[in-house]
Design a protein around this motif. Structure first.
Motif, PDB file in Angstrom:
ATOM      1  N   ASN A  33       0.822  -1.214   0.000  1.00 16.62           N
ATOM      2  CA  ASN A  33       0.000   0.000   0.000  1.00 16.62           C
ATOM      3  C   ASN A  33       0.852   1.259   0.000  1.00 16.62           C
ATOM      4  O   ASN A  33       0.327   2.368   0.167  1.00 16.62           O
ATOM      5  CB  ASN A  33      -0.959   0.016   1.189  1.00 16.62           C
ATOM      6  N   ASP A  34       2.168   1.083  -0.180  1.00 20.20           N
ATOM      7  CA  ASP A  34       3.056   2.243  -0.162  1.00 20.20           C
ATOM      8  C   ASP A  34       3.592   2.588  -1.549  1.00 20.20           C
ATOM      9  O   ASP A  34       4.342   3.555  -1.705  1.00 20.20           O
ATOM     10  CB  ASP A  34       4.235   2.003   0.792  1.00 20.20           C
ATOM     11  N   ILE A  35       3.217   1.793  -2.548  1.00 18.61           N
ATOM     12  CA  ILE A  35       3.667   2.030  -3.913  1.00 18.61           C
ATOM     13  C   ILE A  35       2.473   1.848  -4.843  1.00 18.61           C
ATOM     14  O   ILE A  35       1.760   0.851  -4.758  1.00 18.61           O
ATOM     15  CB  ILE A  35       4.806   1.072  -4.320  1.00 18.61           C
ATOM     16  N   LYS A  36       2.265   2.805  -5.719  1.00 23.16           N
ATOM     17  CA  LYS A  36       1.179   2.722  -6.685  1.00 23.16           C
ATOM     18  C   LYS A  36       1.658   2.000  -7.941  1.00 23.16           C
ATOM     19  O   LYS A  36       2.758   2.259  -8.426  1.00 23.16           O
ATOM     20  CB  LYS A  36       0.700   4.133  -7.055  1.00 23.16           C
ATOM     21  N   LEU A  37       0.838   1.100  -8.454  1.00 27.67           N
ATOM     22  CA  LEU A  37       1.154   0.358  -9.675  1.00 27.67           C
ATOM     23  C   LEU A  37       0.250   0.822 -10.804  1.00 27.67           C
ATOM     24  O   LEU A  37      -0.977   0.840 -10.663  1.00 27.67           O
ATOM     25  CB  LEU A  37       0.963  -1.138  -9.440  1.00 27.67           C
ATOM     26  N   GLU A  38       0.854   1.199 -11.915  1.00 27.09           N
ATOM     27  CA  GLU A  38       0.091   1.564 -13.114  1.00 27.09           C
ATOM     28  C   GLU A  38       0.456   0.605 -14.240  1.00 27.09           C
ATOM     29  O   GLU A  38       1.641   0.393 -14.530  1.00 27.09           O
ATOM     30  CB  GLU A  38       0.375   3.004 -13.533  1.00 27.09           C
ATOM     31  N   LEU A  39      -0.554   0.040 -14.876  1.00 28.39           N
ATOM     32  CA  LEU A  39      -0.374  -0.900 -15.970  1.00 28.39           C
ATOM     33  C   LEU A  39      -0.447  -0.186 -17.307  1.00 28.39           C
ATOM     34  O   LEU A  39      -1.347   0.619 -17.540  1.00 28.39           O
ATOM     35  CB  LEU A  39      -1.450  -1.987 -15.916  1.00 28.39           C
ATOM     36  N   HIS A  40       0.501  -0.515 -18.182  1.00 26.28           N
ATOM     37  CA  HIS A  40       0.538   0.069 -19.531  1.00 26.28           C
ATOM     38  C   HIS A  40       0.598  -1.078 -20.540  1.00 26.28           C
ATOM     39  O   HIS A  40       1.644  -1.725 -20.682  1.00 26.28           O
ATOM     40  CB  HIS A  40       1.752   0.983 -19.686  1.00 26.28           C
ATOM     41  N   PRO A  41      -0.506  -1.360 -21.237  1.00 26.03           N
ATOM     42  CA  PRO A  41      -0.548  -2.525 -22.116  1.00 26.03           C
ATOM     43  C   PRO A  41       0.153  -2.305 -23.445  1.00 26.03           C
ATOM     44  O   PRO A  41       0.066  -1.233 -24.045  1.00 26.03           O
ATOM     45  CB  PRO A  41      -2.049  -2.740 -22.327  1.00 26.03           C
ATOM     46  N   GLY A  42       0.842  -3.344 -23.887  1.00 25.74           N
ATOM     47  CA  GLY A  42       1.437  -3.333 -25.220  1.00 25.74           C
ATOM     48  C   GLY A  42       0.562  -4.121 -26.184  1.00 25.74           C
ATOM     49  O   GLY A  42      -0.528  -4.573 -25.827  1.00 25.74           O
ATOM     50  N   GLY A  43       1.024  -4.277 -27.394  1.00 26.04           N
ATOM     51  CA  GLY A  43       0.241  -5.015 -28.389  1.00 26.04           C
ATOM     52  C   GLY A  43       1.133  -5.887 -29.251  1.00 26.04           C
ATOM     53  O   GLY A  43       1.330  -5.624 -30.433  1.00 26.04           O
ATOM     54  N   LEU A  44       1.669  -6.945 -28.662  1.00 27.44           N
ATOM     55  CA  LEU A  44       2.613  -7.803 -29.389  1.00 27.44           C
ATOM     56  C   LEU A  44       1.963  -8.532 -30.555  1.00 27.44           C
ATOM     57  O   LEU A  44       2.564  -8.679 -31.624  1.00 27.44           O
ATOM     58  CB  LEU A  44       3.222  -8.839 -28.433  1.00 27.44           C
ATOM     59  N   PHE A  45       0.756  -9.014 -30.349  1.00 30.43           N
ATOM     60  CA  PHE A  45       0.132  -9.884 -31.347  1.00 30.43           C
ATOM     61  C   PHE A  45      -1.213  -9.325 -31.767  1.00 30.43           C
ATOM     62  O   PHE A  45      -2.040  -8.988 -30.924  1.00 30.43           O
ATOM     63  CB  PHE A  45      -0.069 -11.300 -30.770  1.00 30.43           C
ATOM     64  N   ASN A  46      -1.404  -9.250 -33.071  1.00 24.66           N
ATOM     65  CA  ASN A  46      -2.681  -8.794 -33.618  1.00 24.66           C
ATOM     66  C   ASN A  46      -3.211  -9.876 -34.547  1.00 24.66           C
ATOM     67  O   ASN A  46      -2.941  -9.893 -35.738  1.00 24.66           O
ATOM     68  CB  ASN A  46      -2.502  -7.476 -34.364  1.00 24.66           C
ATOM     69  N   ASN A  47      -3.931 -10.832 -33.940  1.00 22.38           N
ATOM     70  CA  ASN A  47      -4.513 -11.949 -34.689  1.00 22.38           C
ATOM     71  C   ASN A  47      -3.452 -12.644 -35.547  1.00 22.38           C
ATOM     72  O   ASN A  47      -3.656 -12.914 -36.721  1.00 22.38           O
ATOM     73  CB  ASN A  47      -5.676 -11.462 -35.562  1.00 22.38           C
ATOM     74  N   ARG A  48      -2.330 -12.958 -34.925  1.00 25.38           N
ATOM     75  CA  ARG A  48      -1.172 -13.504 -35.643  1.00 25.38           C
ATOM     76  C   ARG A  48      -1.140 -15.024 -35.581  1.00 25.38           C
ATOM     77  O   ARG A  48      -1.222 -15.610 -34.502  1.00 25.38           O
ATOM     78  CB  ARG A  48       0.118 -12.947 -35.048  1.00 25.38           C
ATOM     79  N   THR A  49      -1.023 -15.669 -36.726  1.00 17.69           N
ATOM     80  CA  THR A  49      -0.843 -17.110 -36.791  1.00 17.69           C
ATOM     81  C   THR A  49       0.626 -17.434 -36.503  1.00 17.69           C
ATOM     82  O   THR A  49       1.525 -16.886 -37.137  1.00 17.69           O
ATOM     83  CB  THR A  49      -1.236 -17.654 -38.171  1.00 17.69           C
ATOM     84  N   ILE A  50       0.857 -18.330 -35.545  1.00 19.22           N
ATOM     85  CA  ILE A  50       2.211 -18.637 -35.089  1.00 19.22           C
ATOM     86  C   ILE A  50       2.708 -19.893 -35.796  1.00 19.22           C
ATOM     87  O   ILE A  50       2.143 -20.987 -35.625  1.00 19.22           O
ATOM     88  CB  ILE A  50       2.233 -18.841 -33.553  1.00 19.22           C
ATOM     89  N   ASP A  51       3.766 -19.751 -36.589  1.00 18.15           N
ATOM     90  CA  ASP A  51       4.288 -20.909 -37.318  1.00 18.15           C
ATOM     91  C   ASP A  51       5.111 -21.805 -36.397  1.00 18.15           C
ATOM     92  O   ASP A  51       5.383 -21.477 -35.243  1.00 18.15           O
ATOM     93  CB  ASP A  51       5.105 -20.468 -38.538  1.00 18.15           C
ATOM     94  N   GLN A  52       5.528 -22.943 -36.924  1.00 19.03           N
ATOM     95  CA  GLN A  52       6.220 -23.936 -36.101  1.00 19.03           C
ATOM     96  C   GLN A  52       7.558 -23.414 -35.582  1.00 19.03           C
ATOM     97  O   GLN A  52       7.932 -23.678 -34.433  1.00 19.03           O
ATOM     98  CB  GLN A  52       6.430 -25.218 -36.908  1.00 19.03           C
ATOM     99  N   ALA A  53       8.284 -22.664 -36.396  1.00 16.74           N
ATOM    100  CA  ALA A  53       9.573 -22.129 -35.952  1.00 16.74           C
ATOM    101  C   ALA A  53       9.386 -21.161 -34.791  1.00 16.74           C
ATOM    102  O   ALA A  53      10.149 -21.195 -33.811  1.00 16.74           O
ATOM    103  CB  ALA A  53      10.287 -21.435 -37.116  1.00 16.74           C
ATOM    104  N   SER A  54       8.372 -20.320 -34.878  1.00 16.72           N
ATOM    105  CA  SER A  54       8.103 -19.377 -33.784  1.00 16.72           C
ATOM    106  C   SER A  54       7.664 -20.113 -32.531  1.00 16.72           C
ATOM    107  O   SER A  54       8.050 -19.749 -31.410  1.00 16.72           O
ATOM    108  CB  SER A  54       7.023 -18.379 -34.206  1.00 16.72           C
ATOM    109  N   ARG A  55       6.884 -21.163 -32.708  1.00  8.61           N
ATOM    110  CA  ARG A  55       6.448 -21.936 -31.545  1.00  8.61           C
ATOM    111  C   ARG A  55       7.645 -22.561 -30.833  1.00  8.61           C
ATOM    112  O   ARG A  55       7.701 -22.561 -29.602  1.00  8.61           O
ATOM    113  CB  ARG A  55       5.465 -23.024 -31.973  1.00  8.61           C
ATOM    114  N   ARG A  56       8.572 -23.114 -31.598  1.00 10.55           N
ATOM    115  CA  ARG A  56       9.767 -23.704 -30.981  1.00 10.55           C
ATOM    116  C   ARG A  56      10.555 -22.654 -30.229  1.00 10.55           C
ATOM    117  O   ARG A  56      11.071 -22.907 -29.130  1.00 10.55           O
ATOM    118  CB  ARG A  56      10.632 -24.375 -32.052  1.00 10.55           C
ATOM    119  N   HIS A  57      10.645 -21.462 -30.799  1.00  6.59           N
ATOM    120  CA  HIS A  57      11.344 -20.362 -30.121  1.00  6.59           C
ATOM    121  C   HIS A  57      10.638 -20.005 -28.819  1.00  6.59           C
ATOM    122  O   HIS A  57      11.286 -19.825 -27.778  1.00  6.59           O
ATOM    123  CB  HIS A  57      11.400 -19.143 -31.042  1.00  6.59           C
TER     124      HIS A  57
END
Length: 211
Positions: A33-57
């Motif tokens: 209760n002594d520190i305020k937390l603020e969330l800032h959302p990013g946008g890594l994925f926009n309806n992206r199909t993940i191929d096999q190489a990316s999945r392995r990574h």
């Protein structure tokens, strides 16, 4: 409501594995209760199909994240990433759900946690509106209120604001974090605290004491 002289700005993406690894640190911070937390959302994925190489990574990274942070990647998630013909990741609707939860008077951080569990432990499609509605219901949000708020929420404005701040302060990737005291922000190497809750607590104590 936290009324504190120190604010931690957390830049995250709900489907970022390293942000999932940071979850224990963020939860611990949110309990103070002594520190305020603020969330800032990013946008890594926009309806992206993940191929096999990316999945392995991703799976290789997940092993490192688990080793450093101790967070669990569930069997359902692992099976999905290894065996499912098509895997689509979308950060946009989960971010909208996090924002909508806040507008419904609930914790955006709690919605983030539930989304991460749904994705990384249960292997669910975290951007599916039905899944997000189930999470909202579990948080005690009435269905009609949820659907109306979710439909009216614009995640793009929040993502754009986060992107601008990250560029302004030269932050690289997710998770990124800054501590703000007396209007001055300093970057925090949040990943260096993975699996080191005692060191993290000591760090937060110093920020609060010097705030």
């Amino acid at each position: 409501m936290v009324n504190a002289a120190v604010t931690v700005h957390y830049f995250y993406d709900p489907l970022c594995g390293w942000c999932y690894g940071a979850a224990p640190l963020i939860e611990h911070l949110a309990e103070r209760n002594d520190i305020k937390l603020e969330l800032h959302p990013g946008g890594l994925f926009n309806n992206r199909t993940i191929d096999q190489a990316s999945r392995r990574h991703f799976l290789d990274s997940d092993q490192r994240i688990h080793a450093l942070s101790g967070v669990t990647f569930g069997d359902a998630y692992l099976a999905k990433m290894r065996k499912t013909d098509t895997v689509i990741l979308d950060s946009m609707l989960p971010i909208r759900a996090i924002l909508a939860a806040g507008q419904c008077g609930k914790s955006g951080l709690e919605m983030l946690k539930r989304i991460q569990v749904a994705h990384y432990q249960q292997g669910k499609t975290a951007h599916a509106p039905a899944v997000l509605a189930e999470l909202a219901q579990a948080m005690g949000i009435e269905a009609d209120v949820w659907h109306a708020t979710f439909a009216a929420t614009n995640e793009q404005d929040a993502i754009s604001e986060s992107t601008q701040q990250m560029m302004q302060y030269q932050l690289q990737g997710y998770p990124s974090m800054m501590v703000e005291k007396q209007g001055i922000r300093q970057s925090v190497p949040v990943q260096s605290f993975f699996g080191k809750l005692g060191a993290w607590d000591g760090f937060l104590n110093r920020q609060s004491e010097n705030g």
